[in-house]
Write an enzyme that holds these catalytic residues in place. Structure first.
Site, PDB file in Angstrom:
ATOM      1  N   HIS A  39     -11.799   0.764  -0.721  1.00  0.00           N
ATOM      2  CA  HIS A  39     -10.075   2.234  -1.175  1.00  0.00           C
ATOM      3  C   HIS A  39     -10.831   2.767  -1.987  1.00  0.00           C
ATOM      4  CE1 HIS A  39      -5.919   2.549  -2.455  1.00  0.00           C
ATOM      5  NE2 HIS A  39      -6.595   2.523  -3.591  1.00  0.00           N
ATOM      6  N   CYS A  85      -5.132   4.013   2.849  1.00  0.00           N
ATOM      7  CA  CYS A  85      -5.607   4.932   1.440  1.00  0.00           C
ATOM      8  C   CYS A  85      -6.751   5.789   2.304  1.00  0.00           C
ATOM      9  CB  CYS A  85      -6.069   4.094   0.844  1.00  0.00           C
ATOM     10  SG  CYS A  85      -7.998   3.080   1.345  1.00  0.00           S
ATOM     11  N   GLU A  95      -2.962   7.811  -4.828  1.00  0.00           N
ATOM     12  CA  GLU A  95      -3.426   7.335  -3.346  1.00  0.00           C
ATOM     13  C   GLU A  95      -2.313   6.612  -2.782  1.00  0.00           C
ATOM     14  OE1 GLU A  95      -4.560   3.274  -5.313  1.00  0.00           O
ATOM     15  OE2 GLU A  95      -2.733   3.433  -7.130  1.00  0.00           O
TER      16      GLU A  95
END
Length: 330
Positions: A290, A236, A302
């Site tokens: 995240h 990520c 993402e």
């Protein structure tokens, strides 16, 4: 956690005594001198300092940042779910390895199995003892300091600084003065006061953000791989860093540090190109774990996790920490 019955009865660690806050982590390529550590301890805002050994080694063939720690004392600096578990620290003291939640699950390194750890003095096999987040951004495994010496880590080249009542940004300037330019310094505090706006530069221009978004979109369909920075696979934060780099903007590598790459805003105020963040690690509920790129209208881009690919999804509000408008220095 692996089989607790496998622990030897003689493996002892000091009990959890008090939760120590983590404001900064500093690491150098060689040992920090006793004089330098003493000067850090004597800063008026500093309550405690924990000395650690830090190095990047290969775990199951993949470069991984690891800390060698004293289990009896470092546990007081760990996120509370890990800090209070005697078994975690007994396992580390007994020579096992604790992997972060991200590394353990994303790379499918199962508890109780052995992994090969390759350091400066060769390779050793370590049993994966538990998944427990260290609380130090970018560090994905913990071993004992004796195990670190066996692998050839620099001795005492890192410190964790606890200063719960400090102005975090003022403390950072003081630490930089004491440690000097060759020592890396990163903020760990989960929720300090906002960074002074005058020191955060200017928001990235809309045209630059569009270049970044176009770069990120060009990677739709590429696989998620933990630790990957592109161009053919990403995690990520690796995707975020790579996409910004294509637009000529430098942002930090790991998610927790990207959280400090600009101005904190509420999701309701988010604009296209802002970064969205979540706290999803059950072993460290306050830890940023995240990141995604906001596209507007409730959509985001993402690299979600293992077994998935870079893609556009609906924004998830559960466990969201907030948004960041990336700034650059002028």
């Amino acid at each position: 956690m692996a089989d607790k019955a496998a622990l030897r009865d003689e493996v002892k660690v000091a009990p959890f005594r008090e939760a120590r806050s983590r404001e900064y982590f500093a690491a150098a390529s060689t040992a920090l001198s006793r004089e330098t550590v003493r000067k850090v301890r004597e800063l008026s805002a500093v309550a405690a300092v924990e000395v650690v050994d830090a190095a990047s080694v290969r775990i199951a063939g993949v470069p991984t940042a690891v800390l060698g720690v004293n289990p009896s004392t470092f546990r007081n600096y760990a996120p509370r779910p890990s800090a209070t578990s005697d078994e975690i620290w007994q396992g580390i003291a007994a020579g096992r390895i604790a992997l972060s939640e991200d590394v353990g699950k994303q790379r499918e390194l199962q508890l109780g199995t052995d992994v090969t750890v390759a350091g400066g003095k060769g390779e050793v096999d370590k049993q994966v003892w538990t998944h427990a987040t260290s609380g130090v951004a970018g560090i994905d495994a913990l071993i004992s300091r004796s195990a670190a010496a066996e692998l050839g880590f620099p001795r005492g080249n890192g410190i964790i600084v606890s200063a719960p009542d400090a102005d975090v940004w003022e403390l950072g300037e003081q630490l930089a003065d004491v440690l000097g330019p060759d020592v890396g310094l990163q903020v760990l505090a989960e929720q300090p006061q906002p960074r002074p706006q005058q020191s955060a530069g200017e928001a990235v221009a809309d045209s630059t953000l569009e270049t970044m978004i176009s770069a990120a979109k060009s990677k739709i369909g590429q696989p998620y791989v933990w630790g990957a920075e592109g161009p053919d696979s990403f995690d990520c934060s690796g995707l975020v860093q790579w996409a910004f780099a294509q637009a000529g903007v430098s942002v930090p590598r790991v998610t927790h540090n990207q959280w400090w790459a600009g101005e904190h805003i509420d999701y309701a105020e988010a604009r296209r190109g802002d970064l969205l963040f979540w706290r999803t690690d059950p072993t460290a509920p306050d830890y940023i774990s995240h990141v995604a790129i906001y596209l507007g209208d409730g959509r985001m881009l993402e690299a979600p996790g293992s077994g998935d690919v870079v893609k556009i999804t609906n924004v998830r509000l559960a466990n969201m920490a907030g948004a960041v408008r990336v700034h650059i220095d002028r």
